[in-house]
Design an enzyme around this catalytic site. Structure first.
Site, PDB file in Angstrom:
ATOM      1  N   TYR A  94     100.976 -32.004 -24.567  1.00 36.45           N
ATOM      2  CA  TYR A  94     100.597 -30.872 -23.712  1.00 36.45           C
ATOM      3  C   TYR A  94     100.588 -31.292 -22.246  1.00 36.45           C
ATOM      4  O   TYR A  94     101.120 -30.585 -21.381  1.00 36.45           O
ATOM      5  CB  TYR A  94      99.215 -30.373 -24.136  1.00 36.45           C
ATOM      6  CG  TYR A  94      98.702 -29.223 -23.312  1.00 36.45           C
ATOM      7  CD1 TYR A  94      99.146 -27.932 -23.548  1.00 36.45           C
ATOM      8  CD2 TYR A  94      97.755 -29.428 -22.308  1.00 36.45           C
ATOM      9  CE1 TYR A  94      98.661 -26.864 -22.795  1.00 36.45           C
ATOM     10  CE2 TYR A  94      97.270 -28.369 -21.563  1.00 36.45           C
ATOM     11  CZ  TYR A  94      97.722 -27.091 -21.803  1.00 36.45           C
ATOM     12  OH  TYR A  94      97.258 -26.041 -21.063  1.00 36.45           O
ATOM     13  N   SER A 102      98.172 -26.634 -15.534  1.00 38.50           N
ATOM     14  CA  SER A 102      96.951 -27.043 -16.219  1.00 38.50           C
ATOM     15  C   SER A 102      96.273 -28.136 -15.407  1.00 38.50           C
ATOM     16  O   SER A 102      96.892 -28.780 -14.548  1.00 38.50           O
ATOM     17  CB  SER A 102      97.308 -27.576 -17.610  1.00 38.50           C
ATOM     18  OG  SER A 102      96.236 -28.280 -18.209  1.00 38.50           O
TER      19      SER A 102
END
Length: 258
Positions: free
Chosen positions: A159, A146
């Site tokens: 996350y 990410s």
């Protein structure tokens, strides 16, 4: 020495989390490059639909559900793939979850659930399919990292921590498995519009900031991730190992944009 092509004819790919969003687009791209593809996730109706889309592209597929928190379910996907196709050459780990909340009050159960899915689930899949690849002395594993692997995103600490750890896991496995013919890499997507985040991107200040910081001046289309996956799954990337390939429209390069 001849050029190694960007094609996947004769290869078999399993895409965990391959029935929606980024995973589904990658599954389509792998099939269009010549691979037989098994897209799998928890919901059987989505598995059925995704497998049909692979077959519409002229490739073979299977209909097997899985859950990254359940090692036995991933063993079943592996066993079914070997029974049907004789092997698994490519694994894509695209299952993931997130939750936005201030970190000071973030519930520990939610933290654990995110780490369990994004990091430990990725590890389980790598172990299950990696053992098969190591035995064959050939494999391509593609994890999904990410932007938050590299930079902080506001109020998504769990996350971000999980995705930073996915990059570290990717490098560790690459170092351990490279000598046995298994390449382990990751793709770090920038901001891509999906059914789940469309409202966030189009109707909030957060979405406007994401677009402002992306020099391409637009959000990505999930289909634009397929080329990176095809490359990493192909023989053209036979000496690429332990890398995190960023596909972000220039987001991480961005400083002042105007």
């Amino acid at each position: 020495m001849s050029y190694k092509p960007l094609e996947l004819n004769g290869r078999v790919a399993v895409v965990i989390g391959g029935t929606s969003g980024i995973g589904r687009a990658i599954a389509h791209g792998l099939a269009e490059a010549g691979a037989d593809v098994v897209p799998t996730s928890r919901r059987m109706e989505q598995v059925e639909a995704a497998a049909a889309e692979i077959e519409e592209r002229g490739r073979r597929s299977l209909r097997v559900a899985s859950d990254v928190s359940d090692r036995d379910s991933m063993q079943r996907v592996l066993a079914a793939s070997i029974e049907a196709f004789g092997k698994v050459d490519i694994l894509v780990n695209s299952a993931g979850r997130t939750k936005r909340a201030p970190t000071v009050d973030f519930p520990e159960d939610d933290w654990n659930d995110i780490i369990e899915t994004n990091l430990t689930g990725t590890l389980r899949a790598c172990q299950v399919f990696g053992r098969h690849m190591l035995e064959r002395e050939y494999g391509r594993i593609i994890n999904i990292a990410s932007l938050s692997t590299f930079v902080a995103l506001y109020e998504v600490a769990a996350y971000s921590a999980s995705k930073a750890a996915v990059a570290s896991l990717t490098k560790s496995l690459a170092v351990e498995w490279a000598s046995r013919g298994v390449c382990v890499n990751a793709i770090a997507p920038g901001v891509f519009r999906t059914a789940l985040n469309q409202k966030l991107l189009d109707e909030t200040e957060r979405g406007r900031e994401f677009q402002m910081r992306t020099p391409a001046r637009r959000f990505g289309k999930v289909e634009e991730l397929a080329g990176a996956a095809v490359f990493l799954g192909s023989e053209a990337a036979s000496f690429v190992n332990g890398e995190v390939l960023v596909v972000d429209g220039g987001f991480l390069a961005s400083g002042v944009n105007q």
